[in-house]
Design a protein around this motif. Structure first.
Motif, PDB file in Angstrom:
ATOM      1  N   UNK A  60     -20.032  -5.845 -13.366  1.00 23.30           N
ATOM      2  CA  UNK A  60     -21.207  -5.110 -13.826  1.00 23.30           C
ATOM      3  C   UNK A  60     -21.275  -5.085 -15.353  1.00 23.30           C
ATOM      4  N   UNK A  61     -20.111  -4.929 -15.998  1.00 23.11           N
ATOM      5  CA  UNK A  61     -20.092  -4.911 -17.454  1.00 23.11           C
ATOM      6  C   UNK A  61     -20.485  -6.254 -18.041  1.00 23.11           C
ATOM      7  N   UNK A  62     -20.027  -7.317 -17.428  1.00 26.56           N
ATOM      8  CA  UNK A  62     -20.366  -8.665 -17.918  1.00 26.56           C
ATOM      9  C   UNK A  62     -21.863  -8.936 -17.754  1.00 26.56           C
ATOM     10  N   UNK A  63     -22.417  -8.510 -16.622  1.00 26.19           N
ATOM     11  CA  UNK A  63     -23.854  -8.680 -16.407  1.00 26.19           C
ATOM     12  C   UNK A  63     -24.662  -7.829 -17.388  1.00 26.19           C
ATOM     13  N   UNK A  64     -24.173  -6.606 -17.664  1.00 30.83           N
ATOM     14  CA  UNK A  64     -24.861  -5.730 -18.615  1.00 30.83           C
ATOM     15  C   UNK A  64     -24.801  -6.319 -20.025  1.00 30.83           C
ATOM     16  N   UNK A  65     -23.689  -6.957 -20.357  1.00 26.90           N
ATOM     17  CA  UNK A  65     -23.549  -7.633 -21.650  1.00 26.90           C
ATOM     18  C   UNK A  65     -24.599  -8.730 -21.804  1.00 26.90           C
ATOM     19  N   UNK A  66     -24.764  -9.536 -20.772  1.00 29.19           N
ATOM     20  CA  UNK A  66     -25.747 -10.622 -20.824  1.00 29.19           C
ATOM     21  C   UNK A  66     -27.160 -10.060 -20.971  1.00 29.19           C
ATOM     22  N   UNK A  67     -27.491  -9.002 -20.214  1.00 29.23           N
ATOM     23  CA  UNK A  67     -28.828  -8.402 -20.314  1.00 29.23           C
ATOM     24  C   UNK A  67     -29.067  -7.799 -21.700  1.00 29.23           C
ATOM     25  N   UNK A  68     -28.079  -7.092 -22.210  1.00 25.58           N
ATOM     26  CA  UNK A  68     -28.246  -6.453 -23.519  1.00 25.58           C
ATOM     27  C   UNK A  68     -28.426  -7.498 -24.612  1.00 25.58           C
ATOM     28  N   UNK A  69     -27.706  -8.583 -24.511  1.00 32.45           N
ATOM     29  CA  UNK A  69     -27.800  -9.630 -25.539  1.00 32.45           C
ATOM     30  C   UNK A  69     -29.166 -10.302 -25.521  1.00 32.45           C
ATOM     31  N   UNK A  70     -29.769 -10.412 -24.343  1.00 33.77           N
ATOM     32  CA  UNK A  70     -31.075 -11.071 -24.263  1.00 33.77           C
ATOM     33  C   UNK A  70     -32.226 -10.123 -24.584  1.00 33.77           C
TER      34      UNK A  70
END
Length: 321
Positions: free
Chosen positions: A172-182
């Motif tokens: 979940x943290x890795x997916x949230x990282x990708x969303x936040x970066x985009x």
């Protein structure tokens, strides 16, 4: 004791111990310190509740879903009731750090005028907290959870008790990282912060068993959560200034520009650090954590099996009395 599983500790026993310690701390802060220093007491209590919720997420694969949801909802409700007083204090501290970082960029009076209004809001919230029954209700709710924790049962033990929850937190943290970066939206960044904090707490819990490499990654996750926390606080302050919550005869637009500049710095650093924290795929992360766990448990077992007679047998000497 420390907020961590001991190297040879049964997972359920360690969970109950850590959970009990955090709930006891929250109750103590809200019942013994609330009148002397309400803001700090609320901060400490909320921090303990967050640690408790991360514990629940770690063993989510071993708890009955209904039970976990009940306890998580009760913890969330207790923390939410106490949030207003702490949030008002955070805004004052956020403004202070901004003014110290950019000293000389704007007249000191600009920050003083904003601070005066924020302090009025903080004092009002302090008074409401002391006069209300919010802290008493929270103590009652947390006390009830504390009693139930003692009877908690986990369906799995050992590594299996934590594997699913840890995997979910990292994924979940890795997916949230990708969303936040985009997206770079305040909401996406805040979600990422919460998941980074979960990873920090959970790796901290496991670091005694899993070793120094995991402890190092926990420190990175801690720093990441702090960067995102500072960004979030600045975002809230920016919103207050732009929506008219602060009415000060000051150049608020200039303060907003400083906030935007600082947030850009914080987010840039967070994204670089996030690339390191979430460099592995979820499967690779869990495989590494499992190997570290197995090695740590094996070391503990080997140390338990040692006894004075081993050396005596090897040398032919009599074992010590």
């Amino acid at each position: 004791m420390a907020y961590r599983l001991e190297i040879d500790e049964d997972v359920r026993e360690g969970f109950v111990r850590c959970a009990g310690e955090q709930l006891d701390r929250a109750v103590r802060e809200l019942s013994e310190r609330i009148n002397d220093d309400p803001v700090d007491a609320v901060h400490s209590a909320r921090k303990a509740v967050k640690k408790e919720r991360s514990l629940l997420r770690l063993v989510r694969g071993s708890m009955a879903p209904k039970q976990r949801r009940r306890e998580n909802a009760a913890l969330r409700a207790a923390a939410r009731e106490l949030s207003a007083a702490r949030d008002a204090e955070v805004m004052i501290d956020t403004l202070r750090r901004l003014s110290e970082r950019y000293v000389g960029q704007l007249p000191e009076g600009t920050f003083n005028e904003i601070r005066a209004q924020l302090e009025q809001a903080r004092d009002s919230q302090r008074g409401k907290l002391i006069e209300s029954a919010l802290s008493a209700r929270a103590v009652q709710e947390l006390g009830a959870i504390r009693v139930r924790v003692e009877d908690l049962s986990l369906r799995l033990g050992g590594w299996q008790a934590v594997e699913k929850g840890l995997s979910r937190s990292y994924r979940d943290g890795r997916a949230a990282f990708v969303r936040a970066r985009s997206r770079r939206s305040t909401a996406a960044l805040h979600t990422w912060r919460k998941r980074a904090k979960d990873l920090w707490y959970q790796e901290r819990l496991l670091s005694e068993v899993c070793g120094p490499a995991v402890a190092g990654q926990a420190k990175d996750a801690h720093h990441l959560a702090d960067l995102l926390g500072d960004d979030h606080d600045l975002g809230i302050l920016r919103d207050m200034l732009t929506r008219g919550a602060v009415h000060a005869p000051a150049d608020l637009d200039a303060v907003v520009r400083l906030i935007d500049h600082r947030r850009d710095q914080l987010q840039t650093e967070a994204f670089y650090l996030g690339g390191r924290v979430y460099a592995e795929t979820p499967k690779a992360f869990i495989r590494r954590m499992h190997r570290s766990w197995t090695a740590g448990r094996g070391q503990a077992a080997a140390e338990r099996e040692r006894h004075p007679g081993e050396l005596a047998g090897a040398t032919g000497a009599a074992p010590p009395a």
